[in-house]
Scaffold this motif. Structure first.
Motif, PDB file in Angstrom:
ATOM      1  N   ALA A  63       0.861  -1.410  -0.168  1.00  0.00           N
ATOM      2  CA  ALA A  63       0.484   0.147   0.636  1.00  0.00           C
ATOM      3  C   ALA A  63       0.743   0.914  -0.038  1.00  0.00           C
ATOM      4  N   ASN A  64       1.782   1.138   0.366  1.00  0.00           N
ATOM      5  CA  ASN A  64       2.494   1.976   0.767  1.00  0.00           C
ATOM      6  C   ASN A  64       3.558   2.688  -0.032  1.00  0.00           C
ATOM      7  N   SER A  65       3.828   1.584  -1.262  1.00  0.00           N
ATOM      8  CA  SER A  65       4.803   1.650  -2.500  1.00  0.00           C
ATOM      9  C   SER A  65       3.348   2.801  -3.537  1.00  0.00           C
ATOM     10  N   LEU A  66       1.968   2.329  -4.163  1.00  0.00           N
ATOM     11  CA  LEU A  66       1.196   3.098  -4.221  1.00  0.00           C
ATOM     12  C   LEU A  66       0.828   4.285  -3.277  1.00  0.00           C
ATOM     13  N   ASP A  67       1.258   4.366  -2.310  1.00  0.00           N
ATOM     14  CA  ASP A  67       0.773   5.929  -2.108  1.00  0.00           C
ATOM     15  C   ASP A  67       2.133   6.848  -2.525  1.00  0.00           C
ATOM     16  N   ALA A  68       3.147   6.542  -2.752  1.00  0.00           N
ATOM     17  CA  ALA A  68       4.246   6.468  -3.059  1.00  0.00           C
ATOM     18  C   ALA A  68       4.056   7.903  -4.272  1.00  0.00           C
ATOM     19  N   VAL A  69       3.593   6.827  -5.427  1.00  0.00           N
ATOM     20  CA  VAL A  69       3.581   7.325  -6.663  1.00  0.00           C
ATOM     21  C   VAL A  69       2.284   7.934  -7.119  1.00  0.00           C
ATOM     22  N   PHE A  70       1.194   8.111  -5.901  1.00  0.00           N
ATOM     23  CA  PHE A  70       0.173   8.560  -6.567  1.00  0.00           C
ATOM     24  C   PHE A  70      -0.370   9.897  -5.431  1.00  0.00           C
ATOM     25  N   PRO A  71       0.686  11.032  -5.959  1.00  0.00           N
ATOM     26  CA  PRO A  71       0.318  11.862  -4.837  1.00  0.00           C
ATOM     27  C   PRO A  71      -0.975  12.298  -4.292  1.00  0.00           C
ATOM     28  N   LEU A  72      -1.831  12.964  -5.410  1.00  0.00           N
ATOM     29  CA  LEU A  72      -3.120  12.863  -5.501  1.00  0.00           C
ATOM     30  C   LEU A  72      -4.447  11.910  -5.168  1.00  0.00           C
ATOM     31  N   ALA A  73      -4.984  12.375  -4.494  1.00  0.00           N
ATOM     32  CA  ALA A  73      -6.722  11.297  -4.224  1.00  0.00           C
ATOM     33  C   ALA A  73      -6.871  10.787  -6.050  1.00  0.00           C
ATOM     34  N   VAL A  74      -7.326   9.349  -5.554  1.00  0.00           N
ATOM     35  CA  VAL A  74      -7.160   8.508  -6.776  1.00  0.00           C
ATOM     36  C   VAL A  74      -8.470   7.574  -6.183  1.00  0.00           C
ATOM     37  N   HIS A  75      -9.387   6.884  -7.441  1.00  0.00           N
ATOM     38  CA  HIS A  75     -10.432   6.308  -7.714  1.00  0.00           C
ATOM     39  C   HIS A  75      -9.429   4.554  -7.370  1.00  0.00           C
ATOM     40  N   VAL A  76     -10.265   3.778  -6.414  1.00  0.00           N
ATOM     41  CA  VAL A  76      -8.706   2.718  -6.180  1.00  0.00           C
ATOM     42  C   VAL A  76      -9.869   1.460  -6.848  1.00  0.00           C
ATOM     43  N   VAL A  77     -10.003   0.295  -7.690  1.00  0.00           N
ATOM     44  CA  VAL A  77     -10.428  -0.598  -8.108  1.00  0.00           C
ATOM     45  C   VAL A  77      -9.379  -1.833  -7.843  1.00  0.00           C
ATOM     46  N   GLY A  78      -9.825  -2.986  -6.569  1.00  0.00           N
ATOM     47  CA  GLY A  78      -8.444  -3.859  -6.638  1.00  0.00           C
ATOM     48  C   GLY A  78      -9.246  -5.620  -7.073  1.00  0.00           C
ATOM     49  N   TRP A  79      -8.504  -6.216  -7.560  1.00  0.00           N
ATOM     50  CA  TRP A  79      -8.743  -7.812  -7.748  1.00  0.00           C
ATOM     51  C   TRP A  79      -8.351  -8.567  -6.865  1.00  0.00           C
ATOM     52  N   SER A  80      -8.706  -9.180  -6.199  1.00  0.00           N
ATOM     53  CA  SER A  80      -8.542 -10.638  -5.415  1.00  0.00           C
ATOM     54  C   SER A  80      -7.450  -9.505  -4.354  1.00  0.00           C
ATOM     55  N   LEU A  81      -5.865 -10.729  -3.985  1.00  0.00           N
ATOM     56  CA  LEU A  81      -4.849  -9.485  -3.439  1.00  0.00           C
ATOM     57  C   LEU A  81      -5.509  -8.217  -3.962  1.00  0.00           C
ATOM     58  N   GLY A  82      -5.138  -8.299  -4.675  1.00  0.00           N
ATOM     59  CA  GLY A  82      -4.984  -6.401  -4.750  1.00  0.00           C
ATOM     60  C   GLY A  82      -6.204  -5.793  -4.442  1.00  0.00           C
ATOM     61  N   GLY A  83      -7.490  -6.429  -3.933  1.00  0.00           N
ATOM     62  CA  GLY A  83      -8.382  -5.993  -2.738  1.00  0.00           C
ATOM     63  C   GLY A  83      -8.001  -5.699  -1.960  1.00  0.00           C
ATOM     64  N   ALA A  84      -6.930  -6.330  -1.161  1.00  0.00           N
ATOM     65  CA  ALA A  84      -7.022  -6.124   0.194  1.00  0.00           C
ATOM     66  C   ALA A  84      -5.697  -5.215  -0.129  1.00  0.00           C
ATOM     67  N   VAL A  85      -4.400  -5.064  -0.754  1.00  0.00           N
ATOM     68  CA  VAL A  85      -4.593  -3.449  -0.914  1.00  0.00           C
ATOM     69  C   VAL A  85      -4.631  -2.761  -0.665  1.00  0.00           C
ATOM     70  N   GLY A  86      -5.739  -2.534  -1.528  1.00  0.00           N
ATOM     71  CA  GLY A  86      -7.305  -1.239  -1.721  1.00  0.00           C
ATOM     72  C   GLY A  86      -7.654  -1.228  -0.545  1.00  0.00           C
ATOM     73  N   MET A  87      -8.386  -2.168  -0.194  1.00  0.00           N
ATOM     74  CA  MET A  87      -8.391  -2.023   1.544  1.00  0.00           C
ATOM     75  C   MET A  87      -7.377  -1.217   2.193  1.00  0.00           C
ATOM     76  N   GLN A  88      -6.108  -1.759   3.053  1.00  0.00           N
ATOM     77  CA  GLN A  88      -4.920  -1.247   3.564  1.00  0.00           C
ATOM     78  C   GLN A  88      -4.665   0.152   3.276  1.00  0.00           C
ATOM     79  N   TRP A  89      -4.185   0.411   2.122  1.00  0.00           N
ATOM     80  CA  TRP A  89      -4.154   2.174   0.895  1.00  0.00           C
ATOM     81  C   TRP A  89      -5.395   2.793   2.352  1.00  0.00           C
ATOM     82  N   ALA A  90      -6.810   2.676   1.546  1.00  0.00           N
ATOM     83  CA  ALA A  90      -7.839   3.037   2.143  1.00  0.00           C
ATOM     84  C   ALA A  90      -7.666   3.336   3.671  1.00  0.00           C
ATOM     85  N   LEU A  91      -7.032   2.348   4.605  1.00  0.00           N
ATOM     86  CA  LEU A  91      -6.993   2.154   5.901  1.00  0.00           C
ATOM     87  C   LEU A  91      -5.878   3.836   6.216  1.00  0.00           C
TER      88      LEU A  91
END
Length: 254
Positions: A63-91
């Motif tokens: 989640a940190n690695s994605l947060d670092a490359v997207f400085p502005l707010a984004v909509h997120v779609v996460g598939w399978s493990l990617g959904g868990a990454v999205g949940m963690q990022w939102a948290l």
């Protein structure tokens, strides 16, 4: 550490996060449809496709690695493990995730005494053991498991196999650590902390994130649940038009 990103279209930013054992290229067709209305970013998670590895390889660091490359707010779609990454990022960064769509994802990917809606820990352990032996065959078995039960599983499996072949296969270290994340992650107790709008897109024949997961999440959060009839673990491939339509409606493009 660099994260590989492909960008399509223009408009509000929308990030697509892939699952275990593959890379962002699997989203290509979905991205092309969504890019008519949004600026769509396909990412390769660390250690997958063209992205560098990250260490330690944890859900928080993904989640940190994605947060670092997207400085502005984004909509997120996460598939399978990617959904868990999205949940963690939102948290971790509530101000960064404008909305979250979980596609065939789960807050807990393995069965627990109070959580039967998942794969057994033994199944994931078998994949981990297989990776140490025949790496390619293990990945192929995993792709097969994703389409099991799907109404048109053979064509979806071919799409997954084609997608995997388009970029470098994930690094072994990322696959092994990713399985550990799948085994250890349990976000159920934290889901009420999610403050962003939530969409749930699931397949009623999914063996890895069964339909009951989507139903449980919908009850817990009051989120909209879209259940794709006849879909397995990859409804964005098998039910492409319906998946995109639901996504656009959720995001405000009717």
């Amino acid at each position: 550490m660099s994260v590989y990103i492909e960008t399509f279209g223009q408009g509000e930013d929308l990030v697509l996060i892939h699952g275990w054992g593959i890379h962002g290229g699997i989203w290509q067709r979905t991205a092309e449809h969504l890019a008519r209305h949004y600026c769509v970013h396909i990412v390769d998670l660390p250690g997958c496709g063209a992205s560098d590895m990250v260490s330690p390889y944890t859900l928080a660091n993904l989640a940190n690695s994605l947060d670092a490359v997207f400085p502005l707010a984004v909509h997120v779609v996460g598939w399978s493990l990617g959904g868990a990454v999205g949940m963690q990022w939102a948290l971790q960064a509530a101000d960064k995730v404008r909305s979250l769509t979980l596609c065939a994802s789960s807050p807990s990917f393995i069965q627990r005494p109070d959580w039967p809606y998942a794969t057994s820990a033994e199944t994931l352990s078998a994949f981990a053991a297989g990776l140490a032996g025949d790496y390619a065959a293990t990945l192929n078995t995993f792709l097969g498991l994703q389409v099991m039960g799907s109404r048109d599983g053979r064509s979806v499996l071919r799409a997954l196999q084609r997608g995997l072949a388009e970029r470098p296969v994930p690094q072994l270290a990322a696959l092994v650590a990713g399985l550990t994340i799948l085994k250890e992650t349990d976000l159920r107790s934290r889901l009420t902390e999610l403050g962003c709008p939530l969409l749930l897109q699931y397949g009623d024949r999914d063996r890895m994130a069964p339909s009951q997961v989507g139903e449980w999440l919908a009850r817990l959060s009051g989120a909209q649940l879209v259940m794709h009839t006849g879909a397995g673990h990859a409804p964005f491939i098998s039910h492409e038009a319906a998946f995109v339509a639901a996504q656009l409606e959720f995001l405000g493009h009717h």
